[in-house]
Structure formats: C-alpha cells, structure tokens
Design a protein around this motif. Structure first.
Motif, PDB file in Angstrom:
ATOM      1  N   ALA A  98      -2.913  40.520  48.469  1.00 12.50           N
ATOM      2  CA  ALA A  98      -1.548  40.918  48.153  1.00 12.50           C
ATOM      3  C   ALA A  98      -0.593  40.579  49.291  1.00 12.50           C
ATOM      4  O   ALA A  98       0.503  40.050  49.068  1.00 12.50           O
ATOM      5  CB  ALA A  98      -1.513  42.420  47.854  1.00 12.50           C
ATOM      6  N   PHE A  99      -0.994  40.843  50.529  1.00  9.29           N
ATOM      7  CA  PHE A  99      -0.138  40.531  51.676  1.00  9.29           C
ATOM      8  C   PHE A  99       0.041  39.024  51.851  1.00  9.29           C
ATOM      9  O   PHE A  99       1.138  38.548  52.173  1.00  9.29           O
ATOM     10  CB  PHE A  99      -0.715  41.145  52.957  1.00  9.29           C
ATOM     11  CG  PHE A  99      -0.413  42.604  53.116  1.00  9.29           C
ATOM     12  CD1 PHE A  99       0.887  43.045  53.272  1.00  9.29           C
ATOM     13  CD2 PHE A  99      -1.442  43.538  53.102  1.00  9.29           C
ATOM     14  CE1 PHE A  99       1.169  44.398  53.417  1.00  9.29           C
ATOM     15  CE2 PHE A  99      -1.171  44.887  53.248  1.00  9.29           C
ATOM     16  CZ  PHE A  99       0.136  45.321  53.398  1.00  9.29           C
ATOM     17  N   SER A 100      -1.017  38.272  51.622  1.00 12.99           N
ATOM     18  CA  SER A 100      -0.923  36.817  51.771  1.00 12.99           C
ATOM     19  C   SER A 100      -0.013  36.220  50.707  1.00 12.99           C
ATOM     20  O   SER A 100       0.769  35.299  50.995  1.00 12.99           O
ATOM     21  CB  SER A 100      -2.315  36.185  51.705  1.00 12.99           C
ATOM     22  OG  SER A 100      -2.922  36.431  50.453  1.00 12.99           O
ATOM     23  N   ARG A 101      -0.098  36.722  49.479  1.00 14.95           N
ATOM     24  CA  ARG A 101       0.787  36.220  48.411  1.00 14.95           C
ATOM     25  C   ARG A 101       2.237  36.597  48.691  1.00 14.95           C
ATOM     26  O   ARG A 101       3.151  35.793  48.459  1.00 14.95           O
ATOM     27  CB  ARG A 101       0.351  36.784  47.063  1.00 14.95           C
ATOM     28  CG  ARG A 101      -1.033  36.343  46.623  1.00 14.95           C
ATOM     29  CD  ARG A 101      -1.134  34.843  46.456  1.00 14.95           C
ATOM     30  NE  ARG A 101      -0.391  34.387  45.300  1.00 14.95           N
ATOM     31  CZ  ARG A 101      -0.262  33.098  44.977  1.00 14.95           C
ATOM     32  NH1 ARG A 101      -0.793  32.156  45.756  1.00 14.95           N
ATOM     33  NH2 ARG A 101       0.413  32.741  43.910  1.00 14.95           N
ATOM     34  N   TYR A 102       2.464  37.805  49.189  1.00 18.12           N
ATOM     35  CA  TYR A 102       3.832  38.194  49.523  1.00 18.12           C
ATOM     36  C   TYR A 102       4.382  37.303  50.631  1.00 18.12           C
ATOM     37  O   TYR A 102       5.540  36.845  50.562  1.00 18.12           O
ATOM     38  CB  TYR A 102       3.863  39.658  49.962  1.00 18.12           C
ATOM     39  CG  TYR A 102       5.185  40.059  50.581  1.00 18.12           C
ATOM     40  CD1 TYR A 102       6.310  40.272  49.795  1.00 18.12           C
ATOM     41  CD2 TYR A 102       5.305  40.213  51.964  1.00 18.12           C
ATOM     42  CE1 TYR A 102       7.529  40.622  50.359  1.00 18.12           C
ATOM     43  CE2 TYR A 102       6.514  40.571  52.531  1.00 18.12           C
ATOM     44  CZ  TYR A 102       7.616  40.775  51.733  1.00 18.12           C
ATOM     45  OH  TYR A 102       8.823  41.105  52.295  1.00 18.12           O
ATOM     46  N   LYS A 103       3.577  37.047  51.639  1.00 20.60           N
ATOM     47  CA  LYS A 103       4.018  36.195  52.743  1.00 20.60           C
ATOM     48  C   LYS A 103       4.334  34.796  52.251  1.00 20.60           C
ATOM     49  O   LYS A 103       5.287  34.154  52.702  1.00 20.60           O
ATOM     50  CB  LYS A 103       2.933  36.154  53.816  1.00 20.60           C
ATOM     51  CG  LYS A 103       3.329  35.363  55.053  1.00 20.60           C
ATOM     52  CD  LYS A 103       2.226  35.406  56.108  1.00 20.60           C
ATOM     53  CE  LYS A 103       2.621  34.604  57.342  1.00 20.60           C
ATOM     54  NZ  LYS A 103       1.547  34.621  58.364  1.00 20.60           N
ATOM     55  N   HIS A 104       3.535  34.305  51.294  1.00 22.02           N
ATOM     56  CA  HIS A 104       3.756  32.958  50.764  1.00 22.02           C
ATOM     57  C   HIS A 104       5.087  32.859  50.025  1.00 22.02           C
ATOM     58  O   HIS A 104       5.812  31.866  50.178  1.00 22.02           O
ATOM     59  CB  HIS A 104       2.603  32.600  49.819  1.00 22.02           C
ATOM     60  CG  HIS A 104       2.821  31.325  49.063  1.00 22.02           C
ATOM     61  ND1 HIS A 104       2.702  30.072  49.643  1.00 22.02           N
ATOM     62  CD2 HIS A 104       3.163  31.106  47.760  1.00 22.02           C
ATOM     63  CE1 HIS A 104       2.959  29.140  48.740  1.00 22.02           C
ATOM     64  NE2 HIS A 104       3.237  29.738  47.592  1.00 22.02           N
ATOM     65  N   TYR A 105       5.416  33.860  49.227  1.00 27.14           N
ATOM     66  CA  TYR A 105       6.614  33.784  48.399  1.00 27.14           C
ATOM     67  C   TYR A 105       7.881  34.232  49.120  1.00 27.14           C
ATOM     68  O   TYR A 105       8.976  34.111  48.582  1.00 27.14           O
ATOM     69  CB  TYR A 105       6.437  34.619  47.123  1.00 27.14           C
ATOM     70  CG  TYR A 105       5.552  33.949  46.113  1.00 27.14           C
ATOM     71  CD1 TYR A 105       5.980  32.830  45.410  1.00 27.14           C
ATOM     72  CD2 TYR A 105       4.272  34.426  45.862  1.00 27.14           C
ATOM     73  CE1 TYR A 105       5.165  32.211  44.488  1.00 27.14           C
ATOM     74  CE2 TYR A 105       3.440  33.815  44.943  1.00 27.14           C
ATOM     75  CZ  TYR A 105       3.898  32.698  44.258  1.00 27.14           C
ATOM     76  OH  TYR A 105       3.076  32.077  43.337  1.00 27.14           O
ATOM     77  N   THR A 106       7.779  34.757  50.312  1.00 34.65           N
ATOM     78  CA  THR A 106       8.964  35.170  51.063  1.00 34.65           C
ATOM     79  C   THR A 106       9.207  34.272  52.265  1.00 34.65           C
ATOM     80  O   THR A 106       9.993  34.615  53.139  1.00 34.65           O
ATOM     81  CB  THR A 106       8.812  36.623  51.551  1.00 34.65           C
ATOM     82  OG1 THR A 106       7.601  36.745  52.331  1.00 34.65           O
ATOM     83  CG2 THR A 106       8.755  37.579  50.384  1.00 34.65           C
ATOM     84  N   ARG A 107       8.514  33.139  52.301  1.00 32.30           N
ATOM     85  CA  ARG A 107       8.675  32.213  53.424  1.00 32.30           C
ATOM     86  C   ARG A 107       9.945  31.389  53.199  1.00 32.30           C
ATOM     87  O   ARG A 107       9.928  30.306  52.647  1.00 32.30           O
ATOM     88  CB  ARG A 107       7.452  31.305  53.519  1.00 32.30           C
ATOM     89  CG  ARG A 107       7.346  30.519  54.805  1.00 32.30           C
ATOM     90  CD  ARG A 107       6.062  29.723  54.793  1.00 32.30           C
ATOM     91  NE  ARG A 107       4.895  30.589  54.716  1.00 32.30           N
ATOM     92  CZ  ARG A 107       3.700  30.174  54.333  1.00 32.30           C
ATOM     93  NH1 ARG A 107       3.514  28.921  53.965  1.00 32.30           N
ATOM     94  NH2 ARG A 107       2.689  31.026  54.287  1.00 32.30           N
ATOM     95  N   THR A 108      11.078  31.958  53.589  1.00 29.65           N
ATOM     96  CA  THR A 108      12.352  31.273  53.411  1.00 29.65           C
ATOM     97  C   THR A 108      13.318  31.675  54.515  1.00 29.65           C
ATOM     98  O   THR A 108      13.347  32.826  54.930  1.00 29.65           O
ATOM     99  CB  THR A 108      12.970  31.600  52.037  1.00 29.65           C
ATOM    100  OG1 THR A 108      14.270  31.022  51.964  1.00 29.65           O
ATOM    101  CG2 THR A 108      13.108  33.108  51.852  1.00 29.65           C
TER     102      THR A 108
END
Length: 331
Positions: A296-306
């Motif tokens: 869950a943390f890795s997916r959140y980090k992936h989609y908020t990398r902006t």
C-alpha cells in the motif's frame, strides 16, 4: 468546506467525550448466586460468566423454552410444565443455581419475562437464544451470525468485481490502482486491515476479554484493557479517517469519478476486512498484513511522485502537457 471538516472532527471528539460517560451495566448487578457459600464464590461466578442476577437479555432466537417447576424436579425426571418466551421479548435473570448432579449443564438460570412469567432453563440453552439488551452487544451478535457473514462475503465479492470492471471500462481511478495523490484512502485501507487483524486476534488470544466486552460494552477506549482499548480506538480512527477521505478526495475528482472511487474504496475495505479477519485465525494474517502495508505504501508513493502544478487550476499533474483536471496546456 475546511470549516465543515473541522466541525466534523470537533463533533467526533465530543462523541468520544460523551462515550466516556457510558455507565457500565456491571455496576447495577447484584453479584449473587443462590447456592453460593461465600461472597468469593459469587464474585467468581460473575467474573467467569460476566453476568449476574438482575442482568437483562432479549430473546434473540425463535423462542426460549422454560420450565415452571424447580430444576431439581427436572433433573429427577419428575413431571414438569414448559412454556416458551417468544422472539424479541425482554427477560431478566432472577436467580442462578448450581446442580452438580445434572449431566447436561450444572448451572440453571431463572429468568422473568416482561409479561411476568418466571421459569428455569440451562445456562447454555439460555445463552444460545438471548442477547444483552445493549445496542452494541446486539450489533456484535448480528455480525457474528455465520449465515450473515457468508452472505456478506458473497455480496462483497460480487460488488467488488462489478466496481473493478466499471473502473477499468471508464479508466477511472481506484485506490492502489491509478490512485489519486491523497494519503487518506491508503491510510483508511491500512487501518481497516489492522483492525480486522486485531479483531481476529482478540477472538483467539483474548476470548474472555472479548466476552466481557460483549456483556458490558463501551465506546470509551480508555475504560477497558489495553488491547481492547486499541481495537476500539481503531474503530474510531476508521470513522474519522473515512470522513477525512471523503473531504480530501473531492478536490481531485469530478462528481461521477468521486462516487465511483468511493464505492471502489468501500469495496476494497470490505474485502480487506474479510481477508484479514479470516486469515488471522490461521496465523496467515500477520505476515500478510506486513506485506500489504508495504504494498500500500509503495503504490501510494508511486502515484504521488509529482512535482508539477497546473498553472490554471493549481492541481497536481504528473507531467507537462494537457492538465487532466481542467484541460489547460502546461509547457
């Protein structure tokens, strides 16, 4: 809307403060067993059975069968009269008696129904057909029903499959899958998973603590044992984080996508609850929870990398070009 969100948090805090004023039913019960020889015996019965004389129940089954005579007559196989107390009738414990020669159940309970009828029954038979009058206890009993659990599992899986299919067809965002740059949905999912794991752990390692909570429930996490207080706090956290999730996600999505996203989020939370509450009973839930939190943390980090913001609407965008929110061109 920020003021509305703050007011919601204040309201929830007020509810928690009010819940601390919850009066424990145990204070109103006489800890007395009719044939006990000492106060210690009476107290021992209360702490092992979690109820006593004066405790109120509601008939949860179709009916509760009682005998009019004394339990010694029934054990001696003398002729006895029986009558039934119908569903949803309130009863109160008026006497408790121990009969060692009874091979079925040595503990007999005398109850008085709200219509004034008095009768005796085995404790095991009574507990199978009644539920405490407290709404929290009735809620626990409702969601402990095996048939309801299986029905919820089937409905949840069907709804989750439909939502995922709709999300894919619309190319809409979903938590952990084309997610939005908000941490609240991820936090809500993790909190639900942890709560389900903790709930199953209480069933395995703290059954007596959970049974006492069932007979004397409270919404105040500070008035109960540590492990149970943590679980109740997690339930409050789910409610608070859920409100924050709705408030935050509306800034990122249109109304149609918002409804679909929140529906998908509810489906994911339901699946997480079912998976972790069942898998923990077989000790698989603990390593699974660690793996899920990492995922869950890795997916959140992936989609908020902006690091980009639209110059027109001010919302986050992942790359230069057309803004997915307002359609403006960002060079």
């Amino acid at each position: 809307m920020r003021i509305r969100f703050i007011l919601s948090i204040v309201l929830l805090n007020m509810l928690m403060l009010l819940s601390s004023c919850y009066r424990n039913n145990a204070d109103n019960h006489d800890i007395i067993v009719s044939d006990s020889t000492s106060t210690n015996d009476s107290t021992s019965f209360y702490y092992t059975h979690h109820y006593s004389i004066g405790y109120n129940f509601v008939v949860h089954g179709d009916s509760l069968l009682l005998i009019s005579q004394q339990p010694e007559e029934y054990v001696s196989q003398l002729t006895t009269d029986t009558f039934s107390v119908k569903h949803n009738i309130q009863i109160a414990v008026s006497d408790i008696r121990t009969i060692p020669q009874d091979s079925i159940d040595s503990i007999w309970v005398q109850v008085i129904a709200e219509n004034g009828h008095i009768g005796w029954t085995h404790e095991t038979e009574m507990l199978k057909n009644v539920v405490p009058t407290d709404p929290i206890s009735q809620f626990i009993m409702l969601f402990s029903d095996t048939h309801l659990i299986f029905a919820l599992i089937i409905i949840t899986l069907i709804a989750a499959a439909y939502i995922v299919r709709t999300v894919q067809k619309r190319n809409a965002p979903l938590v952990h899958y084309r997610d939005i740059p908000s941490f609240y949905p991820t936090l809500l999912c993790i909190t639900v998973a942890c709560s389900a794991t903790l709930y199953a752990s209480l069933q395995m390692f703290g059954a007596d603590t959970w049974q006492n909570f069932y007979f004397h429930p409270s919404l105040n996490p500070f008035s109960m044992p540590l492990i149970l207080g943590i679980f109740i706090s997690s339930v409050w956290a789910i409610l608070i984080i859920g409100i924050a999730t709705v408030e935050d996600t509306r800034h990122y999505l249109s109304f149609e996508d918002l409804v679909l996203y929140l529906s998908g989020l509810c489906g994911v939370c339901a699946v997480l609850y079912i998976v972790f509450s069942i898998s923990t009973l077989y000790y698989i839930g603990y390593p699974l929870l660690i793996l899920y939190c990492y995922f869950a943390f890795s997916r959140y980090k992936h989609y908020t990398r902006t690091n980009l913001i639209c110059g027109n609407c001010g919302k986050n965008i992942k790359k230069r070009g057309t803004c997915p929110h307002c359609g403006a061109i960002n060079e």
